[in-house]
Structures are given as structure tokens and as C-alpha cells.
Design an enzyme around this catalytic site. Structure first.
Site, PDB file in Angstrom:
ATOM      1  N   GLY A  12       0.787  -1.225   0.000  1.00  0.00           N
ATOM      2  CA  GLY A  12       0.000   0.000   0.000  1.00  0.00           C
ATOM      3  C   GLY A  12       0.820   1.276   0.000  1.00  0.00           C
ATOM      4  N   MET A  84      -4.891  -7.197  -7.041  1.00  0.00           N
ATOM      5  CA  MET A  84      -4.465  -8.375  -7.780  1.00  0.00           C
ATOM      6  C   MET A  84      -5.543  -9.151  -8.528  1.00  0.00           C
ATOM      7  SD  MET A  84      -1.404  -7.985  -7.361  1.00  0.00           S
ATOM      8  CE  MET A  84      -0.280  -9.337  -7.532  1.00  0.00           C
ATOM      9  N   ILE A  87     -11.003  -6.841 -12.245  1.00  0.00           N
ATOM     10  CA  ILE A  87     -12.248  -6.258 -11.744  1.00  0.00           C
ATOM     11  C   ILE A  87     -13.426  -6.821 -12.554  1.00  0.00           C
ATOM     12  CG2 ILE A  87     -13.504  -4.049 -11.555  1.00  0.00           C
ATOM     13  CD1 ILE A  87     -11.274  -4.169  -9.565  1.00  0.00           C
ATOM     14  N   ASN A 101      -5.988   2.591 -12.960  1.00  0.00           N
ATOM     15  CA  ASN A 101      -5.005   1.636 -12.447  1.00  0.00           C
ATOM     16  C   ASN A 101      -3.609   2.171 -12.728  1.00  0.00           C
ATOM     17  OD1 ASN A 101      -3.987  -0.882 -11.440  1.00  0.00           O
ATOM     18  ND2 ASN A 101      -3.673  -1.568 -13.550  1.00  0.00           N
ATOM     19  N   HIS A 103       0.267   0.684 -13.559  1.00  0.00           N
ATOM     20  CA  HIS A 103       1.004  -0.538 -13.932  1.00  0.00           C
ATOM     21  C   HIS A 103       2.496  -0.194 -13.961  1.00  0.00           C
ATOM     22  CE1 HIS A 103       1.448  -4.508 -15.663  1.00  0.00           C
ATOM     23  NE2 HIS A 103       2.355  -3.973 -16.462  1.00  0.00           N
TER      24      HIS A 103
END
Ligand code: GRF
Length: 189
Positions: A12, A84, A87, A101, A103
Site C-alpha cells: 500500500g 491483484m 475487476i 489503475n 502498472h
């Protein structure tokens, strides 16, 4: 005040960077953290910051109820930060254009199934790439294929291991993710 929901499965550090940005800028607050890992470090962050959190389980998840719960927080954005799972389409459909998101590579290269965390950096190093970076993109039903919002580049050095490259990439992530969020929220104001 914009409401943000973060989905995360790991330590996190990106969630922490976003929470810190919220505190400094007072334009948004993280109203919920969703995780699929009961022991994830991001949940300690949620506890310390007094942010409500939700632990979801792939096998027992009730998508309609989850959607209702997410909607009750009226999120301006749903932010995936090291989440992980893919969705579910019901969620990407309901929150179309609101899910983003990050990446840890320059998509479309080094994306897709199995390309997460160290797997990404190892693949980049093994391929002899001279450059890597981050991609912040919208999330649709196809993993890692939503429209790209921002890419930032960094060098891959000869002596890099996946750890040293991951550290360089994390720095980029912590710098750019809050700034992209700020940019997207400003467009909603
Ligand atoms: C980040 O590298 C992000 O790009 C990827 O997962 C990692 C999460 O790291 N999607 P952290 O838990 O925020 O430290």
C-alpha cells in the site's frame, strides 16, 4: 470534497502516497479501502488512518451488494493501487470512466495476465530493455488495455535487479499517481 475509493492487495505504498496528497491538498479524501487480502499492509494503513475498509473474497463476493456498497461512498474515482484481481465487468460497467489503475511498466509492453510485481521487472531486465516506466490508465473489462492517461519513463541500468528497478519505479508511481488523480478530479469540478 471528492470521495476516493482505493482497491489494493499489497503493502500500500501508493495508497499511502495518495492519502498523504489528500491531507496536503484538502480536495479529496479516501473514504474506503477495499482489499482481497486479510493480511495486506494496506489494511494497517487503513487502520492507522481511520479509513473504513472492506475485505472481499473472490469465492463469496456478491457483486450487486459490493456495487451498492461502493456507490454509497459516491466515489469520484476508484483507484486500483496494486489490486491483484481482474475487476468484474459488472463493476467496470457501473463505474465506467471512473476506475484507474497503475502498472509498473510501459504498456502495452509487459502487461496482461501474470504481469505483476517482480514478474514485470524481471521480464523487462531479461529482455535487455534500456528503459521502463509506469502507465496510469483507465480500467475496462480487458486487463491493462484501457485508455492510457499518463506514462512516465525511467532508465534500466546494466546492474539493475528487479528490486533496484522496482524501487525506481515506485518513486515514479508515488510522484505521478497523486498528480494524475488531482488532474482528473479538476476536470470534474
Ligand atoms: C505497484 O508497483 C503498482 O504499479 C502495481 O502494484 C504495486 C503496488 O505497490 N500495480 P504498493 O502496494 O502500492 O507499494
Amino acid at each position: 470534497m471528492h470521495s476516493l475509493i482505493i482497491f489494493a492487495s499489497g503493502t500500500g505504498t501508493n495508497a499511502a502516497a495518495i492519502i498523504a496528497w489528500c491531507k496536503e491538498n484538502n480536495k479529496a479524501k479516501v473514504s474506503l479501502i477495499v482489499s482481497n487480502k486479510p493480511g495486506a499492509g494496506v489494511l494497517d494503513i487503513a487502520r492507522n488512518e481511520h479509513i473504513p475498509f472492506l475485505i472481499i473474497d473472490k469465492h463469496t463476493i456478491h457483486e450487486a451488494l459490493l456495487i451498492e456498497q461502493l456507490q454509497s461512498y459516491h466515489p469520484s474515482l476508484i483507484i486500483l493501487a496494486g489490486f491483484m484481481w481482474k475487476i468484474p465487468a459488472s463493476i467496470t460497467g457501473t463505474f465506467a470512466g471512473k476506475i484507474i489503475n497503475i502498472h509498473p511498466a510501459l504498456l502495452p509492453a509487459y502487461g496482461g495476465k501474470g504481469m505483476y510485481g517482480h514478474h514485470v521487472h524481471e521480464a523487462v531486465i531479461t529482455a535487455g530493455e534500456k528503459e521502463s516506466g509506469i502507465t496510469i490508465h483507465y480500467v475496462n473489462e480487458a486487463y491493462d488495455e484501457g485508455n492510457i492517461i499518463l506514462q512516465a519513463h525511467c532508465a534500466v541500468q546494466n546492474a539493475d535487479t528487479s528490486d533496484t528497478l522496482a524501487t525506481r519505479i515506485h518513486k515514479l508511481e508515488h510522484y505521478y499517481y497523486p498528480r494524475v488523480i488531482e488532474f482528473l478530479l479538476a476536470q470534474l469540478d
